[in-house]
Design a protein around this motif. Structure first.
Motif, short mmCIF file in Angstrom:
data_model
loop_
_atom_site.label_atom_id
_atom_site.label_comp_id
_atom_site.label_asym_id
_atom_site.label_seq_id
_atom_site.Cartn_x
_atom_site.Cartn_y
_atom_site.Cartn_z
N PRO A 76 0.77 -1.27 0.02
CA PRO A 76 0.06 -0.16 0.11
C PRO A 76 0.92 1.22 -0.07
O PRO A 76 0.34 2.25 -0.56
CB PRO A 76 -0.77 -0.11 1.43
CG PRO A 76 -0.79 -1.70 1.57
CD PRO A 76 0.46 -1.87 0.93
N ILE A 77 2.04 1.10 0.53
CA ILE A 77 2.93 2.53 0.59
C ILE A 77 3.18 2.99 -0.83
O ILE A 77 3.04 4.08 -1.29
CB ILE A 77 4.22 2.20 1.38
CG1 ILE A 77 3.83 1.81 2.78
CG2 ILE A 77 5.19 3.12 1.30
CD1 ILE A 77 5.15 1.09 3.42
N VAL A 78 3.66 1.93 -1.69
CA VAL A 78 4.10 2.28 -3.00
C VAL A 78 2.57 2.47 -3.93
O VAL A 78 2.66 3.22 -4.87
CB VAL A 78 5.02 1.32 -3.52
CG1 VAL A 78 4.09 -0.18 -3.79
CG2 VAL A 78 5.34 1.74 -5.06
N TRP A 79 1.50 1.77 -3.60
CA TRP A 79 0.34 1.83 -4.32
C TRP A 79 -0.14 3.39 -4.27
O TRP A 79 -0.85 3.96 -5.19
CB TRP A 79 -0.58 0.75 -3.98
CG TRP A 79 -1.94 0.96 -4.54
CD1 TRP A 79 -3.15 1.41 -4.15
CD2 TRP A 79 -2.19 0.25 -5.81
NE1 TRP A 79 -4.27 1.26 -4.87
CE2 TRP A 79 -3.79 0.53 -5.98
CE3 TRP A 79 -1.62 -0.31 -6.69
CZ2 TRP A 79 -4.23 0.19 -7.08
CZ3 TRP A 79 -2.43 -0.94 -7.95
CH2 TRP A 79 -3.74 -0.72 -8.02
N ILE A 92 -3.22 -3.87 -13.07
CA ILE A 92 -3.47 -5.11 -12.51
C ILE A 92 -2.61 -6.08 -13.55
O ILE A 92 -2.82 -6.07 -14.60
CB ILE A 92 -4.79 -5.54 -13.15
CG1 ILE A 92 -5.77 -4.47 -12.13
CG2 ILE A 92 -5.32 -7.12 -12.55
CD1 ILE A 92 -5.80 -4.73 -10.76
N PHE A 93 -1.69 -6.78 -12.86
CA PHE A 93 -0.62 -7.39 -13.65
C PHE A 93 -0.96 -8.87 -13.56
O PHE A 93 -1.52 -9.74 -12.70
CB PHE A 93 0.62 -7.35 -13.10
CG PHE A 93 1.97 -7.69 -13.79
CD1 PHE A 93 2.25 -7.26 -15.14
CD2 PHE A 93 2.50 -8.99 -13.28
CE1 PHE A 93 3.33 -8.02 -15.57
CE2 PHE A 93 3.58 -9.53 -13.98
CZ PHE A 93 4.04 -8.56 -15.18
N ALA A 94 -0.99 -9.57 -14.97
CA ALA A 94 -1.14 -10.89 -14.97
C ALA A 94 -2.57 -11.25 -14.68
O ALA A 94 -2.80 -12.66 -14.20
CB ALA A 94 -0.42 -11.93 -14.36
N TYR A 146 -2.44 -6.91 -8.08
CA TYR A 146 -2.18 -5.47 -7.84
C TYR A 146 -0.78 -5.29 -8.17
O TYR A 146 0.15 -6.04 -7.65
CB TYR A 146 -2.54 -4.79 -6.57
CG TYR A 146 -4.03 -5.28 -6.34
CD1 TYR A 146 -4.86 -4.94 -6.89
CD2 TYR A 146 -4.10 -5.93 -4.90
CE1 TYR A 146 -6.20 -5.28 -6.37
CE2 TYR A 146 -5.47 -6.07 -4.63
CZ TYR A 146 -6.47 -5.80 -5.37
OH TYR A 146 -7.81 -6.01 -4.81
N ALA A 147 -0.38 -4.23 -8.70
CA ALA A 147 0.95 -3.84 -9.32
C ALA A 147 1.16 -2.38 -9.67
O ALA A 147 0.33 -1.75 -9.88
CB ALA A 147 1.69 -4.69 -10.41
N THR A 148 2.58 -1.94 -9.52
CA THR A 148 2.94 -0.52 -9.76
C THR A 148 4.18 -0.74 -10.59
O THR A 148 5.22 -1.67 -10.32
CB THR A 148 3.03 0.17 -8.48
OG1 THR A 148 4.20 -0.08 -7.74
CG2 THR A 148 1.96 0.38 -7.63
N GLU A 149 4.29 0.22 -11.50
CA GLU A 149 5.62 0.48 -11.99
C GLU A 149 6.17 1.88 -11.77
O GLU A 149 5.30 2.87 -11.61
CB GLU A 149 5.60 0.45 -13.52
CG GLU A 149 5.44 -0.94 -14.14
CD GLU A 149 5.25 -1.20 -15.50
OE1 GLU A 149 5.54 -2.03 -16.23
OE2 GLU A 149 4.89 -0.16 -16.38
N THR A 150 7.10 1.81 -11.21
CA THR A 150 7.85 3.17 -11.10
C THR A 150 9.30 3.48 -11.50
O THR A 150 9.75 2.37 -11.97
CB THR A 150 8.09 3.38 -9.33
OG1 THR A 150 8.94 2.16 -8.94
CG2 THR A 150 6.86 3.35 -8.77
N ILE A 151 9.85 4.68 -11.50
CA ILE A 151 11.08 4.90 -12.05
C ILE A 151 11.81 4.97 -10.66
O ILE A 151 11.54 5.95 -9.69
CB ILE A 151 11.42 6.04 -12.88
CG1 ILE A 151 12.62 6.16 -13.48
CG2 ILE A 151 10.88 7.13 -12.32
CD1 ILE A 151 12.66 7.21 -14.61
N VAL A 195 5.06 -5.85 -7.12
CA VAL A 195 3.65 -6.81 -6.81
C VAL A 195 3.19 -7.07 -5.80
O VAL A 195 3.80 -7.46 -4.77
CB VAL A 195 4.01 -8.04 -7.97
CG1 VAL A 195 2.91 -9.04 -7.85
CG2 VAL A 195 4.47 -7.70 -9.58
N ASP A 196 1.93 -7.04 -5.59
CA ASP A 196 1.39 -7.47 -4.59
C ASP A 196 1.07 -8.95 -4.55
O ASP A 196 0.05 -9.30 -5.08
CB ASP A 196 0.01 -6.52 -4.05
CG ASP A 196 -0.77 -7.17 -2.86
OD1 ASP A 196 -0.13 -7.28 -1.64
OD2 ASP A 196 -2.04 -6.83 -2.81
#
Length: 224
Positions: free
Chosen positions: A113-116, A129-131, A135-140, A153-154
């Motif tokens: 949840p911190i990165v989300w 939404i991955f695969a 739940y997932a995020t992409e960051t730089i 990935v959660d």
């Protein structure tokens, strides 16, 4: 509760009170609804973290199927609990690190949840939404001053699973404008968009294959 309307570069927060959407947990993990990315709060489970901070499940056959070389274990140290580093063979990927992201302190029951919610991600955050099941995020982010695409990935666990794309130095040097700490904190949005479009697809491709070995039938709402 707050609802965040997700976009590739930024998110607009509006007030709301509805519960986050999602099916009941199960095994195999159920598919997640696309509209979940608009919510700061998510349905979750509390299962055992499926990755053991080594290279278990990442067989040579699996890695070669996505064009990667050998895997090696990075032992635990001051920077974290250990990880698996996989040799890349692409100008956009020198290595891929697969690692646990544990909760930073006792007051945070879960890492994801911190990165989300975008903590510390002023430059780029993409919810996804991955695969179909995670739940997932992409960051730089910048490892050693070099930009990289990080896919987090959660897994329905207190810890999250992160895939860190490490670029070859010569490739990373072609994106100097992205590091806002070196450019008076000005964010190059067009450059960031271009970088993520070029750097993230191979990380996603490898992560998709790796999850099949690390977490078969798993997902953010998996029950075991």
């Amino acid at each position: 509760m707050k609802i965040r309307l997700a976009a590739l570069l930024a998110a607009t927060v509006v007030a709301g009170c509805s519960s986050p959407p999602g099916p009941p947990p199960g095994k195999p993990a159920p598919k997640l609804p696309a509209e979940a990315i608009a919510y700061d709060d998510l349905k979750s489970t509390d299962r055992k973290f499926p990755f053991h901070n080594n290279c278990d499940g990442l067989t040579p056959e699996l890695l070669s199927s996505v064009g990667l070389g050998e895997a090696r274990v990075i032992p635990p140290g001051p920077a974290g609990p250990g990880s698996c580093a996989i040799k890349g063979s692409d100008r956009m990927l020198e290595e891929l690190w697969v690692q646990e992201k544990p909760t930073p302190n006792a007051s945070e029951p879960r890492y994801f949840p911190i990165v989300w919610r975008g903590a510390g991600q002023a430059q780029y955050l993409r919810r996804m939404i991955f695969a179909d099941r995670y739940y997932a995020t992409e960051t730089i982010d910048f490892y050693g001053g070099q930009p990289g695409c990080y896919l987090t990935v959660d897994t329905g666990s207190p810890s999250a699973l992160q895939f860190r794309g490490i670029l070859p130095k010569e490739t990373a040097a072609s994106y100097p404008e992205l590091n806002y700490t070196m450019t008076n904190y000005k964010v190059d949005r067009a450059g960031t968009d271009k970088f993520m479009a070029e750097a993230c697809p191979i990380v996603e491709k490898v992560a998709l294959a790796a999850l099949g070995g690390i977490d078969p039938d798993g997902g953010s709402l998996a029950t075991a």
